[in-house]
Scaffold this motif. Structure first.
Motif, short mmCIF file in Angstrom:
data_model
loop_
_atom_site.label_atom_id
_atom_site.label_comp_id
_atom_site.label_asym_id
_atom_site.label_seq_id
_atom_site.Cartn_x
_atom_site.Cartn_y
_atom_site.Cartn_z
N ILE A 235 75.00 15.71 52.53
CA ILE A 235 75.32 16.29 53.83
C ILE A 235 75.26 17.81 53.65
O ILE A 235 76.05 18.39 52.90
CB ILE A 235 76.72 15.84 54.31
CG1 ILE A 235 76.88 14.32 54.23
CG2 ILE A 235 76.99 16.37 55.71
CD1 ILE A 235 75.87 13.50 55.01
N MET A 236 74.33 18.42 54.34
CA MET A 236 74.12 19.86 54.19
C MET A 236 75.23 20.65 54.91
O MET A 236 75.89 20.11 55.80
CB MET A 236 72.75 20.24 54.76
CG MET A 236 71.59 19.50 54.08
SD MET A 236 71.58 19.60 52.29
CE MET A 236 71.09 21.29 52.07
N PRO A 237 75.45 21.90 54.53
CA PRO A 237 76.48 22.72 55.19
C PRO A 237 76.27 22.73 56.71
O PRO A 237 75.15 22.88 57.20
CB PRO A 237 76.25 24.11 54.60
CG PRO A 237 75.65 23.85 53.25
CD PRO A 237 74.77 22.64 53.45
N GLY A 238 77.36 22.48 57.43
CA GLY A 238 77.32 22.46 58.89
C GLY A 238 76.93 21.12 59.49
O GLY A 238 77.08 20.92 60.69
N GLU A 239 76.45 20.17 58.67
CA GLU A 239 76.04 18.87 59.18
C GLU A 239 77.21 17.89 59.22
O GLU A 239 78.19 18.03 58.50
CB GLU A 239 74.93 18.26 58.33
CG GLU A 239 73.59 18.91 58.50
CD GLU A 239 72.49 18.19 57.73
OE1 GLU A 239 72.77 17.25 56.96
OE2 GLU A 239 71.32 18.60 57.91
N MET A 240 77.05 16.87 60.07
CA MET A 240 78.03 15.79 60.19
C MET A 240 77.61 14.63 59.29
O MET A 240 76.42 14.44 59.02
CB MET A 240 78.12 15.29 61.63
CG MET A 240 78.60 16.33 62.63
SD MET A 240 80.33 16.79 62.40
CE MET A 240 81.17 15.26 62.82
N GLY A 241 78.58 13.86 58.84
CA GLY A 241 78.34 12.66 58.05
C GLY A 241 79.33 11.58 58.44
O GLY A 241 80.28 11.84 59.19
N GLU A 242 79.08 10.36 57.96
CA GLU A 242 79.95 9.23 58.28
C GLU A 242 80.21 8.37 57.06
O GLU A 242 79.32 8.19 56.23
CB GLU A 242 79.30 8.35 59.35
CG GLU A 242 79.11 9.01 60.68
CD GLU A 242 78.50 8.07 61.72
OE1 GLU A 242 77.99 6.99 61.36
OE2 GLU A 242 78.53 8.43 62.90
N ILE A 243 81.43 7.85 57.00
CA ILE A 243 81.79 6.83 56.03
C ILE A 243 82.22 5.62 56.85
O ILE A 243 83.20 5.68 57.59
CB ILE A 243 82.91 7.30 55.09
CG1 ILE A 243 82.41 8.47 54.25
CG2 ILE A 243 83.40 6.15 54.21
CD1 ILE A 243 83.46 9.16 53.44
N GLU A 244 81.44 4.55 56.73
CA GLU A 244 81.71 3.35 57.51
C GLU A 244 82.62 2.42 56.71
O GLU A 244 82.46 2.29 55.49
CB GLU A 244 80.39 2.63 57.81
CG GLU A 244 80.53 1.38 58.63
CD GLU A 244 79.18 0.72 58.87
OE1 GLU A 244 78.92 -0.33 58.25
OE2 GLU A 244 78.40 1.27 59.67
N VAL A 245 83.58 1.80 57.38
CA VAL A 245 84.42 0.79 56.75
C VAL A 245 84.40 -0.47 57.60
O VAL A 245 84.37 -0.41 58.83
CB VAL A 245 85.89 1.27 56.55
CG1 VAL A 245 85.97 2.38 55.55
CG2 VAL A 245 86.53 1.68 57.84
N LYS A 246 84.38 -1.60 56.91
CA LYS A 246 84.42 -2.89 57.62
C LYS A 246 85.58 -3.69 57.06
O LYS A 246 85.61 -4.01 55.86
CB LYS A 246 83.11 -3.65 57.41
CG LYS A 246 83.09 -4.97 58.15
CD LYS A 246 81.76 -5.67 58.01
CE LYS A 246 81.78 -6.95 58.82
NZ LYS A 246 80.51 -7.66 58.74
N TYR A 247 86.55 -3.98 57.93
CA TYR A 247 87.71 -4.75 57.53
C TYR A 247 87.49 -6.21 57.91
O TYR A 247 86.97 -6.50 59.00
CB TYR A 247 88.99 -4.21 58.20
CG TYR A 247 90.23 -4.94 57.73
CD1 TYR A 247 90.79 -4.64 56.50
CD2 TYR A 247 90.80 -5.94 58.50
CE1 TYR A 247 91.91 -5.32 56.05
CE2 TYR A 247 91.92 -6.62 58.05
CZ TYR A 247 92.47 -6.32 56.83
OH TYR A 247 93.56 -6.99 56.38
#
Length: 128
Positions: free
Chosen positions: A79-91
């Motif tokens: 994830i580059m500086p200023g960019e958004m990212g996601e961590i997905e979780v599945k319960y």
């Protein structure tokens, strides 16, 4: 000679200070996901959204959950500086009861180990 040594020490100290300031850094929209009260078998997928507010690429090296009932998914690329990212979780919402789990993120960020939380409650409408 003393002046030369003093200059070299000063330059090296300045370089070390500059290097220490350059880093990747997480800024999560929320560090806790609250499922609330949901029915057994409901969609268990949720997402932790974050931004890299540092000045270096952020690499999520690994993501682990506190039990097998929660499956996390890390970003595949930096994830580059200023960019958004996601961590997905599945319960696994087939498990009735309270949810209190930890998802631990390992990265090259300024804070290399980050604990995220999920919570909530799964109900079974068939019980009386």
């Amino acid at each position: 000679m003393r002046k030369l040594i003093a200059i070299v020490v000063f330059v090296l100290a300045g370089f070390a200070t500059t290097q220490a300031q350059n880093s990747a850094k997480f800024e999560f929209e929320s560090e806790t996901i609250d499922y609330g009260i949901i029915k057994k078998g409901s969609d268990g997928v949720r997402v932790f959204k974050f931004k890299n507010v540092g000045d270096e690429p952020l690499i999520v090296e690994d993501v682990k959950s506190s039990c097998g009932c929660t499956i996390p998914k890390k970003p595949e690329k930096a994830i580059m500086p200023g960019e958004m990212g996601e961590i997905e979780v599945k319960y696994d919402t087939k498990r009735v009861g309270h949810i209190r789990k930890t998802v631990t993120v390992y990265s090259n960020a300024e804070e290399p180990i980050k604990a995220l939380k999920i919570k909530g409650q799964i109900t079974d409408d068939t019980e009386s």
